[in-house]
Design a protein around this motif. Structure first.
Motif, PDB file in Angstrom:
ATOM      1  N   GLY A 130     -72.916 -28.290 -33.486  1.00  0.00           N
ATOM      2  CA  GLY A 130     -71.703 -27.297 -33.775  1.00  0.00           C
ATOM      3  C   GLY A 130     -71.647 -26.325 -32.646  1.00  0.00           C
ATOM      4  O   GLY A 130     -70.289 -26.093 -32.461  1.00  0.00           O
ATOM      5  N   GLY A 131     -72.576 -26.139 -31.896  1.00  0.00           N
ATOM      6  CA  GLY A 131     -72.146 -25.253 -30.670  1.00  0.00           C
ATOM      7  C   GLY A 131     -72.372 -23.955 -30.890  1.00  0.00           C
ATOM      8  O   GLY A 131     -72.125 -23.328 -31.846  1.00  0.00           O
ATOM      9  N   THR A 132     -72.384 -22.984 -29.880  1.00  0.00           N
ATOM     10  CA  THR A 132     -72.801 -21.495 -29.906  1.00  0.00           C
ATOM     11  C   THR A 132     -71.516 -20.761 -29.901  1.00  0.00           C
ATOM     12  O   THR A 132     -71.450 -19.882 -30.540  1.00  0.00           O
ATOM     13  CB  THR A 132     -73.702 -21.075 -28.941  1.00  0.00           C
ATOM     14  N   ASP A 133     -70.412 -21.051 -29.214  1.00  0.00           N
ATOM     15  CA  ASP A 133     -69.319 -20.354 -28.767  1.00  0.00           C
ATOM     16  C   ASP A 133     -68.120 -21.059 -29.379  1.00  0.00           C
ATOM     17  O   ASP A 133     -67.554 -22.086 -29.184  1.00  0.00           O
ATOM     18  CB  ASP A 133     -69.036 -20.160 -27.358  1.00  0.00           C
ATOM     19  N   TYR A 134     -67.177 -20.283 -30.411  1.00  0.00           N
ATOM     20  CA  TYR A 134     -66.058 -20.638 -31.130  1.00  0.00           C
ATOM     21  C   TYR A 134     -64.743 -20.480 -30.054  1.00  0.00           C
ATOM     22  O   TYR A 134     -64.615 -19.477 -29.298  1.00  0.00           O
ATOM     23  CB  TYR A 134     -65.664 -19.978 -32.218  1.00  0.00           C
ATOM     24  N   SER A 135     -64.112 -21.475 -29.958  1.00  0.00           N
ATOM     25  CA  SER A 135     -62.542 -21.307 -29.323  1.00  0.00           C
ATOM     26  C   SER A 135     -61.718 -22.064 -30.153  1.00  0.00           C
ATOM     27  O   SER A 135     -61.830 -23.378 -30.285  1.00  0.00           O
ATOM     28  CB  SER A 135     -62.909 -21.933 -27.791  1.00  0.00           C
ATOM     29  N   PHE A 136     -60.589 -21.498 -30.447  1.00  0.00           N
ATOM     30  CA  PHE A 136     -59.727 -21.768 -31.270  1.00  0.00           C
ATOM     31  C   PHE A 136     -59.055 -23.353 -30.696  1.00  0.00           C
ATOM     32  O   PHE A 136     -58.910 -24.441 -31.361  1.00  0.00           O
ATOM     33  CB  PHE A 136     -58.323 -20.960 -31.529  1.00  0.00           C
ATOM     34  N   PHE A 137     -58.767 -23.352 -29.588  1.00  0.00           N
ATOM     35  CA  PHE A 137     -58.340 -24.564 -28.982  1.00  0.00           C
ATOM     36  C   PHE A 137     -59.210 -25.490 -28.276  1.00  0.00           C
ATOM     37  O   PHE A 137     -59.027 -26.837 -28.409  1.00  0.00           O
ATOM     38  CB  PHE A 137     -57.208 -24.225 -27.805  1.00  0.00           C
ATOM     39  N   PHE A 138     -60.294 -25.176 -27.905  1.00  0.00           N
ATOM     40  CA  PHE A 138     -61.255 -26.170 -27.291  1.00  0.00           C
ATOM     41  C   PHE A 138     -62.599 -26.536 -28.058  1.00  0.00           C
ATOM     42  O   PHE A 138     -63.409 -27.401 -27.649  1.00  0.00           O
ATOM     43  CB  PHE A 138     -61.575 -25.673 -26.007  1.00  0.00           C
ATOM     44  N   ASP A 139     -62.967 -25.604 -29.074  1.00  0.00           N
ATOM     45  CA  ASP A 139     -64.324 -25.797 -29.943  1.00  0.00           C
ATOM     46  C   ASP A 139     -64.023 -24.848 -31.081  1.00  0.00           C
ATOM     47  O   ASP A 139     -64.779 -23.900 -31.447  1.00  0.00           O
ATOM     48  CB  ASP A 139     -65.277 -25.462 -28.933  1.00  0.00           C
ATOM     49  N   ASN A 140     -63.240 -25.623 -31.980  1.00  0.00           N
ATOM     50  CA  ASN A 140     -63.275 -24.886 -33.369  1.00  0.00           C
ATOM     51  C   ASN A 140     -64.061 -25.465 -34.498  1.00  0.00           C
ATOM     52  O   ASN A 140     -64.829 -26.336 -34.291  1.00  0.00           O
ATOM     53  CB  ASN A 140     -61.641 -24.869 -33.647  1.00  0.00           C
ATOM     54  N   CYS A 141     -64.052 -25.103 -35.486  1.00  0.00           N
ATOM     55  CA  CYS A 141     -64.672 -25.583 -36.876  1.00  0.00           C
ATOM     56  C   CYS A 141     -64.523 -26.925 -37.031  1.00  0.00           C
ATOM     57  O   CYS A 141     -65.536 -27.745 -37.198  1.00  0.00           O
ATOM     58  CB  CYS A 141     -64.478 -24.607 -37.969  1.00  0.00           C
ATOM     59  N   LEU A 142     -63.354 -27.570 -37.009  1.00  0.00           N
ATOM     60  CA  LEU A 142     -62.950 -28.821 -37.039  1.00  0.00           C
ATOM     61  C   LEU A 142     -63.602 -29.669 -36.245  1.00  0.00           C
ATOM     62  O   LEU A 142     -64.197 -30.913 -36.395  1.00  0.00           O
ATOM     63  CB  LEU A 142     -61.453 -29.210 -37.363  1.00  0.00           C
ATOM     64  N   MET A 143     -63.505 -29.379 -34.957  1.00  0.00           N
ATOM     65  CA  MET A 143     -64.323 -30.102 -33.905  1.00  0.00           C
ATOM     66  C   MET A 143     -65.907 -30.032 -34.072  1.00  0.00           C
ATOM     67  O   MET A 143     -66.426 -31.079 -33.947  1.00  0.00           O
ATOM     68  CB  MET A 143     -63.799 -29.616 -32.420  1.00  0.00           C
ATOM     69  N   ALA A 144     -66.395 -28.832 -34.636  1.00  0.00           N
ATOM     70  CA  ALA A 144     -67.696 -28.740 -34.780  1.00  0.00           C
ATOM     71  C   ALA A 144     -68.182 -29.615 -35.729  1.00  0.00           C
ATOM     72  O   ALA A 144     -69.025 -30.495 -35.473  1.00  0.00           O
ATOM     73  CB  ALA A 144     -68.079 -27.233 -34.808  1.00  0.00           C
ATOM     74  N   THR A 145     -67.647 -29.608 -36.936  1.00  0.00           N
ATOM     75  CA  THR A 145     -68.060 -30.576 -38.048  1.00  0.00           C
ATOM     76  C   THR A 145     -67.848 -32.088 -37.444  1.00  0.00           C
ATOM     77  O   THR A 145     -68.637 -32.816 -38.246  1.00  0.00           O
ATOM     78  CB  THR A 145     -67.157 -30.200 -39.218  1.00  0.00           C
ATOM     79  N   GLN A 146     -66.902 -32.493 -37.189  1.00  0.00           N
ATOM     80  CA  GLN A 146     -66.840 -33.953 -36.726  1.00  0.00           C
ATOM     81  C   GLN A 146     -68.022 -34.145 -35.516  1.00  0.00           C
ATOM     82  O   GLN A 146     -68.522 -35.264 -35.933  1.00  0.00           O
ATOM     83  CB  GLN A 146     -65.445 -34.040 -35.642  1.00  0.00           C
ATOM     84  N   ARG A 147     -68.361 -33.242 -34.704  1.00  0.00           N
ATOM     85  CA  ARG A 147     -69.579 -33.712 -34.305  1.00  0.00           C
ATOM     86  C   ARG A 147     -70.726 -33.697 -34.793  1.00  0.00           C
ATOM     87  O   ARG A 147     -71.621 -34.687 -34.577  1.00  0.00           O
ATOM     88  CB  ARG A 147     -69.985 -32.816 -32.850  1.00  0.00           C
ATOM     89  N   MET A 148     -70.893 -32.747 -35.992  1.00  0.00           N
ATOM     90  CA  MET A 148     -72.013 -32.758 -36.779  1.00  0.00           C
ATOM     91  C   MET A 148     -72.149 -34.036 -37.625  1.00  0.00           C
ATOM     92  O   MET A 148     -73.436 -34.546 -37.829  1.00  0.00           O
ATOM     93  CB  MET A 148     -72.200 -31.710 -37.523  1.00  0.00           C
ATOM     94  N   MET A 149     -71.101 -34.714 -37.844  1.00  0.00           N
ATOM     95  CA  MET A 149     -71.196 -35.853 -38.646  1.00  0.00           C
ATOM     96  C   MET A 149     -71.318 -37.048 -37.941  1.00  0.00           C
ATOM     97  O   MET A 149     -71.682 -38.373 -38.461  1.00  0.00           O
ATOM     98  CB  MET A 149     -69.945 -36.142 -39.542  1.00  0.00           C
ATOM     99  N   THR A 150     -71.170 -37.205 -36.740  1.00  0.00           N
ATOM    100  CA  THR A 150     -71.072 -38.453 -35.709  1.00  0.00           C
ATOM    101  C   THR A 150     -72.235 -38.296 -34.672  1.00  0.00           C
ATOM    102  O   THR A 150     -72.351 -39.380 -33.960  1.00  0.00           O
ATOM    103  CB  THR A 150     -69.728 -38.496 -35.088  1.00  0.00           C
ATOM    104  N   GLN A 151     -72.953 -37.075 -34.486  1.00  0.00           N
ATOM    105  CA  GLN A 151     -73.919 -36.995 -33.447  1.00  0.00           C
ATOM    106  C   GLN A 151     -75.223 -38.103 -33.654  1.00  0.00           C
ATOM    107  O   GLN A 151     -75.313 -38.306 -35.045  1.00  0.00           O
ATOM    108  CB  GLN A 151     -74.208 -35.793 -33.447  1.00  0.00           C
TER     109      GLN A 151
END
Length: 151
Positions: A130-151
């Motif tokens: 999920g990562g430690t730092d939130y960024s609306f454009f570069f690392d948001n919740c949708l991107m984080a959950t996609q990584r969680m499911m595919t890592q």
């Protein structure tokens, strides 16, 4: 190197995670008494058997509008307990990816992807993805959950 990052994430999480979750009509409510010390460490190191990627409307909205939504991953552990791993700006003290008891989730959450990890991943692995730092454009919740499911 990745084990060092995982250890660092674990230490940051244990040092002061502010636990928040979606409750009621999609708002956030602090539940800081849910996890602490040994219990937090136990959950963090627990194998994940089932993971469900979910979406809910953003705070203040009553419906999801395409990609305009909040996303998280509900995990089921060996003991049957369920936890929500999700990311948002200022959700936690040391990390914007937090772990909360799934019983605080509102009924607005809807499953759109499932994955059976068969215990091969831990909650810590998903938090690290999920990562430690939130960024609306570069690392948001949708991107984080996609990584969680595919890592």
């Amino acid at each position: 190197m990745s084990s060092c990052i995982t250890l660092l994430c674990a230490l940051l999480l244990l040092l002061g995670l502010s636990v928040e979750a979606s409750s009621g009509e999609g708002g956030t409510t602090s539940h800081s008494s849910d996890l602490s010390g040994p219990e937090l460490r136990r959950i963090y190191n627990s194998p994940v058997f089932m993971a469900e990627r979910l979406k809910r409307p953003l705070d203040g909205l009553s419906v999801r509008i395409g990609p305009i939504s909040h996303s998280g991953v509900r995990v089921t552990l060996a003991d049957g307990s369920q936890w929500l791993v999700h990311k948002g700006e200022d959700y936690g003290v040391s990390s914007d990816t937090v772990v909360v008891d799934a019983r605080h989730m509102s009924s607005a959450w809807q499953v759109f992807q499932t994955c059976n990890f068969h215990g091969t991943k831990t909650v810590a692995d998903l938090v690290a993805a999920g990562g430690t730092d939130y960024s609306f454009f570069f690392d948001n919740c949708l991107m984080a959950t996609q990584r969680m499911m595919t890592q």
